[in-house]
Design an enzyme around this catalytic site. Structure first.
Site, PDB file in Angstrom:
ATOM      1  N   GLU A  72       0.872  -1.223  -0.144  1.00  4.58           N
ATOM      2  CA  GLU A  72      -0.095  -0.205  -0.087  1.00  4.58           C
ATOM      3  C   GLU A  72       1.018   1.258   0.004  1.00  4.58           C
ATOM      4  O   GLU A  72       1.913   1.177   0.607  1.00  4.58           O
ATOM      5  CB  GLU A  72      -0.726   0.176   1.415  1.00  4.58           C
ATOM      6  CG  GLU A  72      -1.623   0.948   1.448  1.00  4.58           C
ATOM      7  CD  GLU A  72      -2.548   0.751   3.135  1.00  4.58           C
ATOM      8  OE1 GLU A  72      -2.001  -0.162   3.876  1.00  4.58           O
ATOM      9  OE2 GLU A  72      -3.700   1.323   2.984  1.00  4.58           O
TER      10      GLU A  72
ATOM     11  N   LYS B 236      -9.784   1.798  -1.537  1.00  2.33           N
ATOM     12  CA  LYS B 236      -9.792   1.049  -0.326  1.00  2.33           C
ATOM     13  C   LYS B 236     -11.174   1.439   0.299  1.00  2.33           C
ATOM     14  O   LYS B 236     -11.689   2.256   0.342  1.00  2.33           O
ATOM     15  CB  LYS B 236      -8.883   1.565   0.646  1.00  2.33           C
ATOM     16  CG  LYS B 236      -8.675   0.735   1.794  1.00  2.33           C
ATOM     17  CD  LYS B 236      -7.463   1.028   2.517  1.00  2.33           C
ATOM     18  CE  LYS B 236      -7.280   0.522   3.729  1.00  2.33           C
ATOM     19  NZ  LYS B 236      -5.923   0.977   4.421  1.00  2.33           N
TER      20      LYS B 236
ATOM     21  N   CYS C 217      -4.904  -3.570   2.542  1.00  3.15           N
ATOM     22  CA  CYS C 217      -4.558  -3.670   3.992  1.00  3.15           C
ATOM     23  C   CYS C 217      -5.830  -3.879   4.918  1.00  3.15           C
ATOM     24  O   CYS C 217      -6.411  -5.126   5.053  1.00  3.15           O
ATOM     25  CB  CYS C 217      -4.065  -2.540   4.396  1.00  3.15           C
ATOM     26  SG  CYS C 217      -2.915  -2.769   5.867  1.00  3.15           S
TER      27      CYS C 217
ATOM     28  N   VAL D  38       0.091  -2.400  10.622  1.00  3.78           N
ATOM     29  CA  VAL D  38       0.821  -2.193  12.049  1.00  3.78           C
ATOM     30  C   VAL D  38       0.319  -2.993  13.068  1.00  3.78           C
ATOM     31  O   VAL D  38       0.941  -3.277  14.187  1.00  3.78           O
ATOM     32  CB  VAL D  38       0.494  -0.695  12.339  1.00  3.78           C
ATOM     33  CG1 VAL D  38       1.370   0.336  11.421  1.00  3.78           C
ATOM     34  CG2 VAL D  38      -0.804  -0.242  12.223  1.00  3.78           C
TER      35      VAL D  38
HETATM   36  C1  ACM Z   1      -3.713  -0.259   7.041  1.00  2.00           C
HETATM   37  O1  ACM Z   1      -5.037  -0.621   6.492  1.00  2.00           O
HETATM   38  N1  ACM Z   1      -2.881   0.443   6.508  1.00  2.00           N
HETATM   39  C2  ACM Z   1      -3.672  -0.918   8.393  1.00  2.00           C
END
Ligand code: ACM
Length: 265
Positions: free
Chosen positions: A38, A109, A142, A169
């Site tokens: 990402e 996203k 992510c 993370v």
């Molecule tokens: C994330 O979606 N970058 C944790």
């Protein structure tokens, strides 16, 4: 065919340097589909609207997507990679999909994580799957993984391989993806980053690495370490993801009972 990822630590704001690093690093990859993290060319932690405005790009007309199109063409490779997208007066956390034939598509996203919500608009594309020469490829980004609906939507759309650009993370994703893949019988390629960003005096973010390729049987086929730059790939047969049969009585997608899933809608 071979699928893989490049796990590394992008330097915040240094697009050209990060793109050049990728071009050099993947020079000898044997992957047919390579997934990058990402925000792979910009770094992750935006701390102002000005930074987002400065580093976001149009898709497919921006320089990052153009560089990926060129790389795909030169190396005869499919690439999925994350970038901040500018669309009119909106900004999205997006991923682009390029191949030897050029620009294939993009995804925005759906589930924004933490402070991304301050700077980006939640995605409006919905989940998408592209039928390509190397199989049916879907994308999620992510934190989308945390919502089982993401992988289920992609499986119902016919995805065989799910490309998953990430900047994780929290520690949970690498050990959870085998379940996501098993319950949907799909392959997934999670390309995470490593390193720490300390862009606010009161907060630093350390990314957990552990990029991986997972099979429809929930096996981790390859996994990188939590702190090393890694270019990895593995052979898969994407068509095995078409088989959703668990036993003679249960086909995983056909056995669903959406009529009883009312609270989901
Ligand atoms: C994330 O979606 N970058 C944790």
């Amino acid at each position: 065919m071979k699928v893989g990822f490049y796990q590394f630590s992008p330097a915040f704001g240094e697009k050209e340097k990060n793109i050049n690093k990728v071009v050099t690093a993947i020079k000898d990859t044997d992957a047919h589909l390579l997934v990058l993290p990402e925000f792979f060319a910009t770094g992750y932690q935006f701390i102002s609207e000005d930074e987002v405005d400065d580093l976001s790009e149009q898709v497919p007309k921006g320089p990052t997507t153009e560089a990926l199109i060129e790389l795909s063409h030169e190396k005869n490779i499919y690439i999925v990679a994350g970038l901040p997208e500018r669309a009119g007066d909106k900004f999205y956390n997006s991923a682009v999909f390029t191949g030897p034939e050029g620009f294939i598509g993009f995804y925005r996203k759906t589930h924004l994580f933490s402070e991304e919500t301050l700077y980006f608009t939640p995605g409006d594309t919905g989940f998408r799957v592209w039928d390509t020469k190397i199989g049916r490829i879907g994308i999620k980004i992510c934190f989308d993984w945390f919502f089982p609906e993401s992988m289920r939507s992609l499986a119902l759309l016919g995805a065989e391989v799910v490309a998953h650009p990430s900047n994780l993370v929290l520690p949970f994703c690498p050990d959870s993806m085998p379940v996501r893949c098993l319950e949907n019988r799909v392959f997934a390629v999670t390309a995470n980053r490593i390193g720490t960003e300390h862009r606010r005096p009161d907060q630093s973010l350390t990314f957990i690495g552990k990029s991986e390729v997972v099979s429809p049987r929930g096996e981790i086929l390859v996994r990188a370490s939590d702190d090393e730059e890694s270019l990895m790939s593995v052979s898969i047969d994407p068509t095995t993801a078409r088989d959703k049969v668990l036993n003679q009585y249960n086909d995983l997608l056909k056995a669903r009972r959406p009529d009883l899933y009312g609270p989901l809608y």
